[in-house]
Structure formats: C-alpha cells, structure tokens
Design a protein around this motif. Structure first.
Motif, PDB file in Angstrom:
ATOM      1  N   GLU A   1     -32.515  45.578   7.919  1.00  0.00           N
ATOM      2  CA  GLU A   1     -32.545  46.726   6.983  1.00  0.00           C
ATOM      3  C   GLU A   1     -33.540  47.697   7.437  1.00  0.00           C
ATOM      4  O   GLU A   1     -33.047  48.254   7.646  1.00  0.00           O
ATOM      5  CB  GLU A   1     -33.761  46.492   5.652  1.00  0.00           C
ATOM      6  N   ILE A   2     -33.874  47.358   9.097  1.00  0.00           N
ATOM      7  CA  ILE A   2     -34.486  49.048   9.549  1.00  0.00           C
ATOM      8  C   ILE A   2     -33.351  49.215   9.812  1.00  0.00           C
ATOM      9  O   ILE A   2     -33.481  50.671   9.385  1.00  0.00           O
ATOM     10  CB  ILE A   2     -35.727  48.768  10.581  1.00  0.00           C
ATOM     11  N   ILE A   3     -32.915  48.767  10.700  1.00  0.00           N
ATOM     12  CA  ILE A   3     -31.701  49.727  11.592  1.00  0.00           C
ATOM     13  C   ILE A   3     -30.866  50.704  10.624  1.00  0.00           C
ATOM     14  O   ILE A   3     -30.633  51.183  10.159  1.00  0.00           O
ATOM     15  CB  ILE A   3     -31.127  48.635  12.105  1.00  0.00           C
ATOM     16  N   GLU A   4     -30.143  49.248   9.241  1.00  0.00           N
ATOM     17  CA  GLU A   4     -29.879  49.864   8.330  1.00  0.00           C
ATOM     18  C   GLU A   4     -30.070  51.347   7.405  1.00  0.00           C
ATOM     19  O   GLU A   4     -28.970  52.410   7.040  1.00  0.00           O
ATOM     20  CB  GLU A   4     -29.263  49.274   6.937  1.00  0.00           C
TER      21      GLU A   4
ATOM     22  N   PHE B   1     -39.910  63.488   3.377  1.00  0.00           N
ATOM     23  CA  PHE B   1     -40.245  62.498   4.228  1.00  0.00           C
ATOM     24  C   PHE B   1     -39.570  62.075   5.642  1.00  0.00           C
ATOM     25  O   PHE B   1     -39.125  62.748   5.526  1.00  0.00           O
ATOM     26  CB  PHE B   1     -39.409  61.089   3.291  1.00  0.00           C
ATOM     27  N   SER B   2     -40.622  61.557   6.378  1.00  0.00           N
ATOM     28  CA  SER B   2     -40.041  61.526   8.220  1.00  0.00           C
ATOM     29  C   SER B   2     -39.852  59.599   7.448  1.00  0.00           C
ATOM     30  O   SER B   2     -39.668  59.148   6.322  1.00  0.00           O
ATOM     31  CB  SER B   2     -41.973  60.678   8.197  1.00  0.00           C
ATOM     32  N   PHE B   3     -39.523  59.046   8.345  1.00  0.00           N
ATOM     33  CA  PHE B   3     -38.423  58.685   8.680  1.00  0.00           C
ATOM     34  C   PHE B   3     -39.645  57.159   8.271  1.00  0.00           C
ATOM     35  O   PHE B   3     -39.391  56.616   7.308  1.00  0.00           O
ATOM     36  CB  PHE B   3     -37.637  57.755   9.888  1.00  0.00           C
ATOM     37  N   GLU B   4     -40.477  57.386   8.490  1.00  0.00           N
ATOM     38  CA  GLU B   4     -41.933  56.556   8.409  1.00  0.00           C
ATOM     39  C   GLU B   4     -41.999  56.102   7.214  1.00  0.00           C
ATOM     40  O   GLU B   4     -42.909  55.183   6.098  1.00  0.00           O
ATOM     41  CB  GLU B   4     -43.326  56.261   9.313  1.00  0.00           C
ATOM     42  N   ASP B   5     -42.061  57.502   6.660  1.00  0.00           N
ATOM     43  CA  ASP B   5     -42.289  57.373   5.424  1.00  0.00           C
ATOM     44  C   ASP B   5     -41.057  56.699   4.209  1.00  0.00           C
ATOM     45  O   ASP B   5     -41.661  56.661   3.396  1.00  0.00           O
ATOM     46  CB  ASP B   5     -42.594  58.666   4.611  1.00  0.00           C
ATOM     47  N   LEU B   6     -40.122  56.991   4.804  1.00  0.00           N
ATOM     48  CA  LEU B   6     -38.698  55.919   3.911  1.00  0.00           C
ATOM     49  C   LEU B   6     -39.082  54.488   4.623  1.00  0.00           C
ATOM     50  O   LEU B   6     -39.143  53.979   3.160  1.00  0.00           O
ATOM     51  CB  LEU B   6     -37.598  56.586   4.136  1.00  0.00           C
ATOM     52  N   LEU B   7     -39.661  53.901   5.416  1.00  0.00           N
ATOM     53  CA  LEU B   7     -39.534  52.572   5.725  1.00  0.00           C
ATOM     54  C   LEU B   7     -41.019  51.888   4.770  1.00  0.00           C
ATOM     55  O   LEU B   7     -40.627  51.647   4.630  1.00  0.00           O
ATOM     56  CB  LEU B   7     -39.914  52.690   7.202  1.00  0.00           C
ATOM     57  N   ASP B   8     -41.830  53.147   4.903  1.00  0.00           N
ATOM     58  CA  ASP B   8     -43.268  53.019   3.835  1.00  0.00           C
ATOM     59  C   ASP B   8     -42.482  52.379   2.640  1.00  0.00           C
ATOM     60  O   ASP B   8     -43.571  51.362   2.076  1.00  0.00           O
ATOM     61  CB  ASP B   8     -44.307  53.839   3.862  1.00  0.00           C
TER      62      ASP B   8
END
Length: 197
Positions: free
Chosen positions: A29-32, A88-95
């Motif tokens: 999921e993280i890679i996607e 959003f940053s990538f980490e915001d999207l992950l959160d």
C-alpha cells in the motif's frame, strides 16, 4: 516514466520499513501511494524533492475517487495537512490513508473522526457540529430523492438526541473521550470510517 522509476528508487528499503512500522499500511500500500505521489508531482510539474514536496489537496483529491466524493473532504484536508496550508506532503497522505485503513484500530479512528467532526475546532462536538454532519451526510446523497434535505429542526433534534446520550459532562458538547466511548458502541464504525488505497 524514467523519472518515476528514479523517484521511486528514493523510497529505500529503510524508509519503506520505517513507514510500515509507523502506519497501519502494509508495504504494498505504501509503494502504491508513493507511485501515485510521483504521478501527482509529475502532473503538476512539481520539481521539489519527493519528500519535501507539498501539493494542493484539491489536486490530490482529484486523484482518488474516495476523496473526490467525500462530503468531509475539506475537513480531511484541514485535519491532516501538517502545514495547515491546504497542501499535503507525502507523509500527510500516508497519515490519511493509514487512519482510513481497515487495519487502523477503532480507538485511533475515533480520535481522528472527532477532530474531523469538530467543525468549529473548540475541542467539543456540539449542536452546530452535529447539524453540519447531518447536513453533509444527507444533502443530495439520496439516490431516489436527489433534492432531499433535512430541515434545521430535524437536524437540531438529532443533535439534541445525540448530546443527551453522549454529553457525559453536561457541557453542551461531546468530549473526545465521550465521542470515542460512543463510537466504541458502533460495531460497524471501523468499516464505515475506512477506504482502500
């Protein structure tokens, strides 16, 4: 495509392992999400370093159906944007996707849901917040009755009923603890407050 491959290479095994430990997402999921992030960066011609880039949430939302049609899209942006700048940053999207993951525990989901539903951000879900929730959940979302809306009296009645059950401190608002307690009684909350990558 070559630029996407080189950017994906920035997601090293160490970084991937760290994200997998810090979120409720699995590595696939993280890679996607990371590949999607690269695609979004290319779409808007963002040349910032991958992990430093901030992209307007409206652009990100247009990339995901589960965000495009979410009646709380603006609140998701407000609550999960660490820069509080509509981006959003990538980490915001992950959160965001981590909290909305089926693997995320209900108590964690409940805490985030509380902040999403606290529209006036006064650390309590009150009458006006509940009326806004009812409005967003019903207005134009009924297939058989596209013009369906609850009137203000009905929304206020719903709010008062919920407060009578969940306002444990008689403050006129539902606290985060009372909210989590009430959500804990909903067997299907976790599946309703979820979407997939």
């Amino acid at each position: 495509m070559g630029s996407q491959q080189s950017a994906v290479a920035e997601l090293t095994a160490d970084i991937l392992n760290e994200y997998a430990e810090l979120t409720y997402l699995n590595k696939a999921e993280i890679i996607e999400l990371f590949k999607n992030w690269i695609d979004i960066m290319e779409l808007v011609n963002n040349r910032d370093p991958v992990f430093a880039a901030r992209i307007p949430f409206d652009i990100i939302a247009s990339f995901y159906l589960q965000l495009q049609h979410n009646p709380f899209k603006d609140r998701l942006c407000k609550v999960f944007s660490t820069g509080m700048d509509g981006c959003f940053s990538f980490e915001d999207l992950l959160d965001l996707f981590s909290v909305m993951s089926h693997a995320c525990p209900n108590n964690v989901k409940a805490n985030w849901a509380f902040h999403i539903f606290d529209f006036d951000e006064d650390n309590g879900v009150g009458v006006e917040d509940i009326m806004e929730i009812a409005h967003r959940l019903t207005t134009g979302h009924c297939d058989n009755y596209p013009d369906f809306q609850l009137d203000d009296n009905t929304k206020r009645s719903i709010a008062q009923t919920l407060l009578s059950q969940l306002d444990l401190e008689s403050s006129g608002k539902i606290s985060v603890l009372a909210f989590a307690h009430g959500i804990g009684k909903m067997a299907n909350f976790g599946s309703l407050f979820s979407f997939r990558v």
